[in-house]
Enzyme design. Structure first.
Site, mmCIF file in Angstrom:
data_model
loop_
_atom_site.group_PDB
_atom_site.id
_atom_site.type_symbol
_atom_site.label_atom_id
_atom_site.label_comp_id
_atom_site.label_asym_id
_atom_site.label_seq_id
_atom_site.Cartn_x
_atom_site.Cartn_y
_atom_site.Cartn_z
ATOM 1 N N CYS A 1 0.832 -1.200 0.000
ATOM 2 C CA CYS A 1 0.000 0.000 0.000
ATOM 3 C C CYS A 1 0.876 1.262 0.000
ATOM 4 O O CYS A 1 1.532 1.547 -0.984
ATOM 5 C CB CYS A 1 -0.973 -0.054 1.166
ATOM 6 S SG CYS A 1 -2.343 1.096 1.011
ATOM 7 N N HIS B 1 -3.536 -5.703 1.036
ATOM 8 C CA HIS B 1 -2.867 -5.912 2.327
ATOM 9 C C HIS B 1 -2.848 -7.391 2.722
ATOM 10 O O HIS B 1 -3.721 -7.831 3.471
ATOM 11 C CB HIS B 1 -3.608 -5.138 3.423
ATOM 12 C CG HIS B 1 -3.397 -3.658 3.367
ATOM 13 N ND1 HIS B 1 -2.336 -3.044 3.980
ATOM 14 C CD2 HIS B 1 -4.113 -2.681 2.773
ATOM 15 C CE1 HIS B 1 -2.403 -1.735 3.770
ATOM 16 N NE2 HIS B 1 -3.479 -1.487 3.036
ATOM 17 N N GLU C 1 -1.035 -8.750 4.898
ATOM 18 C CA GLU C 1 -0.825 -8.868 6.350
ATOM 19 C C GLU C 1 -2.131 -8.721 7.126
ATOM 20 O O GLU C 1 -2.176 -9.030 8.312
ATOM 21 C CB GLU C 1 0.211 -7.823 6.807
ATOM 22 C CG GLU C 1 -0.309 -6.409 7.036
ATOM 23 C CD GLU C 1 -0.597 -5.615 5.767
ATOM 24 O OE1 GLU C 1 -0.632 -6.222 4.667
ATOM 25 O OE2 GLU C 1 -0.822 -4.394 5.863
#
Lengths: 229, 80
Positions: free
Chosen positions: A86, A195, A197
């Protein structure tokens, strides 16, 4: 395998990255402040999401001149894994470690939702544990995620198989050629808007991001075996 | 001396903000408006009297930081 999570003033995905490394692969991980100048202890560098330096001027424009970025460049040159997520992707393009730029979403809206992305290249250190063509559900949260590069660069990205992820079903931000993530020539630097994660458990809505971390560990171990044999 | 810097989005790069402003102008009855492009305007105060040097330095500032030449063009004027 030691991980560094770079923290700029305004980063907000740093804790997510840290926890994802701990949780998905149980490897040592440290937060590293933007003023650090040495990353030689680390095998992988994660540049997290957020709004580094308030995203003033342009997203990532000021972060790319942070002291730690020279060390990130050295790590990339040494072939270490560098993953920009990002805002981290924006920083890597501003630093010219990846080509192109990320501009305002076509809709002008900040988009926060799950996105479907396709694994276009599973031969990078970040995607080994995925199937080629596999479709992942990974959250996105960005206002400036529309990837842009000129025709010549796009042709080169395609020819070199460096488009690692593409949006499928719907392109949320208007990116050129539905690009969601790209890597450098060597394949050791990856930037993506989604994302991974934030997708490491079913109860988070998806655990499709987990294998990005297991891939990195497997790639690192394979490389180490090569060196020691 | 003062430098006035204009940063604009390259002609072939999408400018969704400009499009939104054009639509708003049309809705307000300004139908004559064609393309709208939105850019940035910056005013820099420079502590120098050397014009040639200022020009070279401001160009370097634009290339390094003020504009991202992948997606933006820049031009500047020196005043005073």
């Amino acid at each position: 395998m030691r991980f560094a999570v770079i923290v700029f003033p305004g980063s907000n995905g740093d804790i997510d990255c840290y926890k994802a490394v701990e949780d998905a692969i149980g490897q040592p991980v440290d937060y590293v402040w933007h003023t650090a100048t040495d990353l030689s202890d680390y095998d992988a560098i994660l540049i997290p999401g957020g709004f580094s330096y308030g995203d003033y001027l342009r997203c990532g424009a000021i972060a790319r001149f942070a002291p730690v970025m020279d060390a990130v460049r050295r790590a990339a040159d040494e072939g270490k894994f560098v993953l920009g997520i990002c805002n981290g992707f924006q920083v890597l393009t501003e630093a010219r470690l990846l080509p192109g730029a990320l501009i305002r979403n076509r809709t002008l809206k900040f988009i926060c939702q799950l996105a479907d992305i396709k694994v276009e290249n599973n031969r990078t250190p970040f995607t080994l544990d995925y199937e080629e063509g596999e479709i992942l559900r990974i959250p996105i949260a960005h206002g400036e995620g529309c990837y842009y590069c000129d025709e010549a660069k796009l042709a080169r990205l395609k020819a070199e198989n460096r488009i690692v992820f593409r949006y499928v079903h719907e392109n949320p931000n208007g990116s050129i050629d539905d690009i969601a993530g790209i890597c450098n020539e060597r394949g050791n630097v990856l930037g993506l808007m989604p994302h991974p994660e934030r997708a490491v458990h079913k109860w988070l809505g998806s655990d499709d991001g987990r294998r990005m971390f297991t891939s990195m560990l497997r790639a690192y171990e394979a490389r180490r075996r090569e060196v020691t044999v | 001396m003062k430098a006035i810097v204009y940063v604009t989005i390259k002609a072939n790069v999408l400018d969704p903000q400009g499009n939104a402003v054009r639509e708003a102008l049309h809705a307000l009855g300004f139908g004559e408006v064609g393309r709208v492009r939105i850019g940035k305007f910056m005013e820099l105060e420079l502590n120098t009297d050397d014009r040639a040097q200022a020009e070279a330095r401001v160009r370097e500032m634009c290339e390094k930081l003020l504009a991202n030449t992948v997606i933006e063009d820049y031009r500047f004027e020196l005043e005073g």
